[in-house]
Design a protein around this motif. Structure first.
Motif, short mmCIF file in Angstrom:
data_model
loop_
_atom_site.label_atom_id
_atom_site.label_comp_id
_atom_site.label_asym_id
_atom_site.label_seq_id
_atom_site.Cartn_x
_atom_site.Cartn_y
_atom_site.Cartn_z
N ASP A 83 3.93 3.09 -0.09
CA ASP A 83 4.12 4.51 0.20
C ASP A 83 3.03 4.98 1.14
OD1 ASP A 83 4.49 7.22 0.27
OD2 ASP A 83 4.49 7.51 -1.90
N VAL A 84 3.42 5.46 2.31
CA VAL A 84 2.46 5.88 3.32
C VAL A 84 1.61 7.04 2.83
CG1 VAL A 84 4.04 7.50 4.44
CG2 VAL A 84 2.22 6.42 5.78
N ASP A 85 2.12 7.86 1.92
CA ASP A 85 1.39 9.03 1.44
C ASP A 85 0.70 8.82 0.10
OD1 ASP A 85 1.82 10.85 3.55
OD2 ASP A 85 3.87 11.21 2.87
N TRP A 127 1.10 -4.94 0.55
CA TRP A 127 1.08 -3.50 0.83
C TRP A 127 0.62 -3.30 2.27
CZ3 TRP A 127 1.88 0.79 -2.52
CH2 TRP A 127 1.47 2.03 -2.03
N ASP A 128 1.40 -2.58 3.05
CA ASP A 128 1.09 -2.43 4.47
C ASP A 128 0.98 -0.97 4.89
OD1 ASP A 128 3.72 -1.71 4.19
OD2 ASP A 128 4.50 -3.02 5.76
N LYS A 129 0.65 -0.10 3.95
CA LYS A 129 0.51 1.32 4.23
C LYS A 129 -0.94 1.75 3.99
CE LYS A 129 4.81 2.16 5.33
NZ LYS A 129 5.29 0.77 5.40
N ASN A 153 -7.13 2.89 -5.59
CA ASN A 153 -7.40 1.61 -6.25
C ASN A 153 -6.08 0.87 -6.37
OD1 ASN A 153 -10.25 2.20 -6.90
ND2 ASN A 153 -9.37 3.75 -8.25
N LEU A 154 -5.80 0.03 -5.38
CA LEU A 154 -4.52 -0.66 -5.32
C LEU A 154 -4.63 -2.07 -5.90
CD1 LEU A 154 -1.54 -0.67 -4.12
CD2 LEU A 154 -2.56 -1.94 -2.21
N PHE A 155 -3.64 -2.44 -6.72
CA PHE A 155 -3.58 -3.79 -7.29
C PHE A 155 -2.18 -4.35 -7.06
CE2 PHE A 155 -6.84 -1.45 -9.55
CZ PHE A 155 -7.91 -2.34 -9.53
N GLU A 156 -2.12 -5.43 -6.31
CA GLU A 156 -0.84 -6.07 -6.00
C GLU A 156 -0.54 -7.09 -7.11
OE1 GLU A 156 -0.46 -6.09 -1.26
OE2 GLU A 156 -2.07 -7.38 -2.02
N ILE A 157 0.34 -6.71 -8.03
CA ILE A 157 0.58 -7.52 -9.22
C ILE A 157 1.10 -8.91 -8.86
CG2 ILE A 157 1.85 -7.65 -11.39
CD1 ILE A 157 -0.32 -5.44 -11.19
#
Length: 302
Positions: A83-85, A127-129, A153-157
């Protein structure tokens, strides 16, 4: 509220699952949060804009307490698509919680931090945003030094390491293991690990994979549901084979019916031809094309 959000809330709202996710992703498996130290926090907050009251809704939020003292508020946000936002959304959720602290009382000692974890379940790419507020904003160079940043705080499961997956002690380990395997191999090999929250785990997998057979493997059980993913896949595969047999029988019946209808129309067309009717009349009478009528009336087709 979307079906995806509802499913994820049901599983992650369990304190054992919630604390497990936070302990592994933030503290590398160290048991900082205890399940019995968590209290549910309303996922709905409100703000006023344009003279109207608007609602913000988190996916899951809980407060961490030590005795009667609130230590922190932790929120989980689930994403299947980048999500870009997202930086703006997280900033809004966190800001609403800080605002609630201001409105609660004037005791500055009662202030506590708010932390949000964004759990990204996509496994066909990273994730590319934007990951921060500044990355999302179009900031004039003159203002850049004065704009505060806000990073998610992004976590790519699906891209967790095997060591991270094995740190999970709750049912979330099963969920994480599924997405990691799908990302790495495009396939899933289950183990016999017991599932504590069976229905909630299968409901989440069902919604996230768009394969209703996961949830149906539990709902269709006559004497209790499956207790591990090995049993789940056995039921899924059995259901798939049964559906395949039923579909084959149905297709066979339909093909037989169509063949019968075509045979009947051909016989009617030949009879009308023998009665002296022209091809245009015959085609309209049996509701087929003139070319097909001509094909039926050729000597070799008799």
């Amino acid at each position: 509220m979307g079906e995806k959000d509802i499913a994820q809330k049901i599983l992650e709202a369990h304190n054992d699952v919630f604390s497990d996710i936070v302990n592994v992703l933030l503290f590398k498996g160290k048991k900082v949060l205890s399940a019995d130290e968590l209290e549910d926090q309303s996922s709905n907050t409100f703000y006023k804009a344009d003279g109207k009251l608007h609602e913000l809704e988190r996916d899951v939020a809980k407060r961490w307490k030590k005795g009667n003292i609130r230590v922190a508020c932790v929120g989980l946000e689930n994403q299947t698509k980048a999500d870009v936002d997202m930086p703006l959304r997280v900033m809004g959720y966190d800001g609403a919680e800080y605002r609630a602290q201001l409105l609660a009382d004037n005791d500055s000692k009662s202030r506590y931090p708010v932390v949000t974890l964004v759990l990204y379940y996509g496994y066909n790419g990273h994730w590319d945003k934007p990951l921060s507020l500044k990355e999302r904003l179009d900031i004039p160079p003159e203002f850049d030094a004065f704009v505060n940043d806000y990073r998610i705080n992004l976590f790519e499961i699906a891209y967790l390491t095997r060591e991270q997956v094995e740190m999970f002690q709750s049912d979330f380990r099963i969920v994480a293991d599924y997405f990691v395997q799908m990302q790495e191999n495009g396939d899933y090999v289950p183990d016999a690990r017991q599932i504590r929250h069976v229905q909630e785990t299968l409901q989440l997998l069902s919604v996230m994979t768009k394969d209703n057979r996961f949830e149906e493997a539990y709902n269709d059980a006559v004497e209790g549901g499956p207790q591990n993913m090995c049993e789940v896949l056995d039921r899924v595969e059995n259901k798939g084979r049964l559906e395949g047999r039923l579909e084959g029988r149905l297709e066979g019946r339909l093909e037989g019916r169509l063949e019968g209808e075509i045979k009947g129309k051909r016989e009617t067309a030949i009879n009308l031809h023998n009665m002296g009717m022209d091809n245009d009349f015959i085609a309209k009478a049996v509701n087929v094309s003139i070319d097909l009528v001509k094909q039926w009336l050729m000597p070799e087709s008799a």
